[in-house]
Design an enzyme around this catalytic site. Structure first.
Site, PDB file in Angstrom:
ATOM      1  N   SER A 169      16.684  43.499 -28.462  1.00 59.36           N
ATOM      2  CA  SER A 169      16.381  42.994 -27.228  1.00 59.36           C
ATOM      3  C   SER A 169      17.725  41.785 -26.949  1.00 59.36           C
ATOM      4  O   SER A 169      18.840  42.139 -27.625  1.00 59.36           O
ATOM      5  CB  SER A 169      15.393  43.148 -26.248  1.00 59.36           C
ATOM      6  OG  SER A 169      15.653  43.264 -24.980  1.00 59.36           O
TER       7      SER A 169
ATOM      8  N   ASP B  94      13.494  54.369 -25.900  1.00 59.45           N
ATOM      9  CA  ASP B  94      13.718  53.625 -25.668  1.00 59.45           C
ATOM     10  C   ASP B  94      14.915  53.552 -24.626  1.00 59.45           C
ATOM     11  O   ASP B  94      16.834  53.867 -24.950  1.00 59.45           O
ATOM     12  CB  ASP B  94      14.727  52.286 -26.949  1.00 59.45           C
ATOM     13  CG  ASP B  94      14.488  50.607 -26.557  1.00 59.45           C
ATOM     14  OD1 ASP B  94      14.518  51.049 -24.456  1.00 59.45           O
ATOM     15  OD2 ASP B  94      15.059  50.005 -26.711  1.00 59.45           O
TER      16      ASP B  94
ATOM     17  N   HIS C  49      11.034  50.412 -25.152  1.00 57.53           N
ATOM     18  CA  HIS C  49      11.866  49.377 -25.784  1.00 57.53           C
ATOM     19  C   HIS C  49      10.999  48.261 -26.655  1.00 57.53           C
ATOM     20  O   HIS C  49      10.609  47.586 -27.465  1.00 57.53           O
ATOM     21  CB  HIS C  49      12.165  48.654 -24.758  1.00 57.53           C
ATOM     22  CG  HIS C  49      13.526  47.228 -24.590  1.00 57.53           C
ATOM     23  ND1 HIS C  49      14.472  47.712 -26.009  1.00 57.53           N
ATOM     24  CD2 HIS C  49      13.331  46.239 -24.363  1.00 57.53           C
ATOM     25  CE1 HIS C  49      14.937  46.320 -25.963  1.00 57.53           C
ATOM     26  NE2 HIS C  49      14.360  45.578 -25.052  1.00 57.53           N
TER      27      HIS C  49
END
Lengths: 385, 385
Positions: free
Chosen positions: B160, B324, B357
């Site tokens: 991320s 995701d 995610h």
């Protein structure tokens, strides 16, 4: 056929439930009355009363579907592109009805209406308004149907929460429904959507101006605009946001290095939030979003969607949009499958679009073609043509 | 190989920028100092100083990656499953470094640090803290690298926002990077993600307790928890929410007909929001999310991502997760393509997962296998084995 605008339309009101027996019994067990329904009609009901179509609105919609209010061309209905002479919902042929849902804030009884149970007749319901359901909304619409002298809708059509109402109508009043057009909807709200609704409501209820729902001059603008901005993200697709805004900046060539609306997409959301606060009520947002959370068509039928449709005979036109991630195509497919398990005549189309959930308001050309054909067939069936 | 826990770890601090020349020049043009970096290390730096790996954290992360703090087993690092003796980041072999980003609230200099420019030495920066970028975070980490006597990282890894930092390292300091592992990330934040960040920040800044950032005892809990709850929705997939919560109710068998946390998913979000408020600072949330908004690796290279990577020679392992939707696989593919345009050695894997995610924290088994193999190859290359 030439498409025309409807011109000026006049909203109407129907009030019922003035006495105990006539009040509206709700799913929560409470009764409310009087209940006002704000509605509009376009076109003429024919002698056999068989050309009536009910259009059902989404969360933030209202009864004003087409034409302009008060002769003001800025007050065009939310689906004017679809409803009018020569349009998909052809008002030269059909009698179109639309009504504002109960719990709303655009004329029908809702949390900002006066509470008759209060000793003080000027006291507004606010959070004393009962929590309503999609089924309650439909039960109130049924009263309107009777009031209009209609026995059966030629069709029912709605997108998003409007589609939920259309489905609920088919299940609750199968004898009153000749066909159904649910668009971009679901038979039960997903946990992801429940989660988004929860966050939106927390923003409203966390706003100091909300004051347990008892706001007056100072409305919870900040909270309501946050709920609306969040909603708008879910109505678009990542691809449509990319095409519409990309990473473009607003009124500057370089980063502002602050927390103001620097990106175009931020400006857009800010504007949408500000506009919404001017026209929508925060408590209504709480009640209507909660009604959506509670929508689960199979819940009264042992969890079986096919069982829920067991009394339905009306043909369906089910429409979804490929990039709609709020009410994804697979939710529509569940509906199609459950209908087919009951040998119901279903036409299903997943319309390719980049516009996400908003496509039901934007993909006019393809919707017009599919819906007008479907309605023509239903009309000819009913008329024996 | 037996996997063990690291046991107790001790956070460390490195402070620089005490004098003008040594201060950190930021992308916004301002200089800050002193700058403290809170960091942790696990394992031992070998004599040739070629076994060092930097792990970079995400928005709400910190330097505490593995082991337990203060001997407290409840304070386990956020990637403890991946870092330790015999684990993917094998501390018997590698020297692992992790540092809290500037702008953060877990030890490194951020908006809640004392502002040395203030006449009142006890005044906290709050909104006088400069708006920082991912590049600024990396520039500070470069100082830490020099302080530790390391010339080149054997690898850099992060998911991320951590992946953004890893990419920025490769572009800004290509000579200091022997390999890169960006996970579930992007080369520039999408308008959809910018939009979610905007809404989260509006919730914080709209909270009356925020008080233009100058809160003390009363922190903007409501706004920060809304931002966090919204974040959590984007970290999960609709499918994983369906599996984890469905439409199950919390502590009741039927609808409560009110606005409390009636669904299990609502309880989950409420709990996540409450936990977050206890450990995270609202102003840091503003600054770090803004740094993510501003991340666009190609912006200094005429909009060409391939041009941005032109000086990079380090091999890459790029990882994404199929479900995701916040940092979708196609964003990773853009990175892969741009690297391949530069003839850089890239291994790409889109890992099938329903966890959205969050998968970068959950899919330990597959990550361990892929990453440990990749690191082994890099280690052998560097050591000439």
């Amino acid at each position: 056929m030439e498409k025309k605008s409807l011109g000026t339309v006049i909203p109407q009101d129907f009030t019922f439930g003035l006495t105990g027996d006539d009040m509206l019994l709700l799913d929560c067990g409470r009764k409310i009355g009087p209940v006002n329904i704000r509605y509009e009609t376009y076109g003429k009901l024919d002698d056999s009363k068989s050309n009536a179509i009910l259009i059902l609105h989404a969360l933030s919609g209202n009864a004003h579907v087409a034409g302009c209010l008060d002769g003001d061309k800025t007050k065009i209905g939310w689906w004017d592109s679809m409803v009018g002479p020569g349009k998909a919902f052809d008002t030269d042929k059909y009698f179109i009805v639309s009504s504002n849902v109960i719990g709303g804030c655009s004329g029908s009884t809702g949390p900002r209406s006066y509470n008759p149970e209060s000793e003080n007749v000027f006291k507004i319901y606010n959070m004393d308004f009962p929590v309503i359901t999609i089924s309650d909304m439909v039960r109130a619409q049924y009263r309107l149907m009777k009031h209009l002298g209609i026995g059966k809708w030629l069709s029912l059509c709605g997108g998003s929460m409007g589609g939920m109402q259309a489905l609920e109508w088919a299940v609750s009043y199968p004898e009153a429904v000749a066909s159904v057009i649910p668009i971009a909807t679901t038979s039960c709200l997903s946990p992801q959507s429940i989660a988004f609704n929860w966050v939106g409501r927390q923003a409203i209820m966390g706003d100091q101006n909300w004051n347990n729902g008892n706001y007056n001059d100072k409305v919870p603008e900040s909270g309501l605009s946050i709920a609306r901005m969040l909603g708008h993200i879910t109505y678009l697709s990542d691809k449509s946001m990319d095409e519409k805004f990309g990473r473009e900046l607003q009124e500057s060539e370089s980063y502002s290095f602050d927390f103001s609306h620097n990106f175009k997409v931020e400006s857009y959301l800010k504007h949408q939030g500000e506009k919404f606060v001017e026209r929508f009520d925060a408590n209504s947002y709480l009640y209507i979003s909660r009604a959506m959370d509670y929508f689960d068509l199979s819940s009264k039928h042992g969890g079986s969607l096919a069982a829920a449709f067991s009394k339905v005979r009306a043909p369906f036109l089910v429409l979804s949009f490929s990039s709609d991630w709020l009410f994804p195509p697979y939710e529509s497919l569940k509906i199609v499958e459950a209908l087919r398990n009951n040998s119901i005549d279903v036409t299903y189309c997943d319309i390719k679009s980049i516009y996400g959930h908003d496509a039901f308001l934007l993909e006019v050309e393809v919707l017009e073609k599919i819906i007008s054909d479907f309605l023509k067939c239903r009309y000819e069936e009913v008329k024996g043509i």
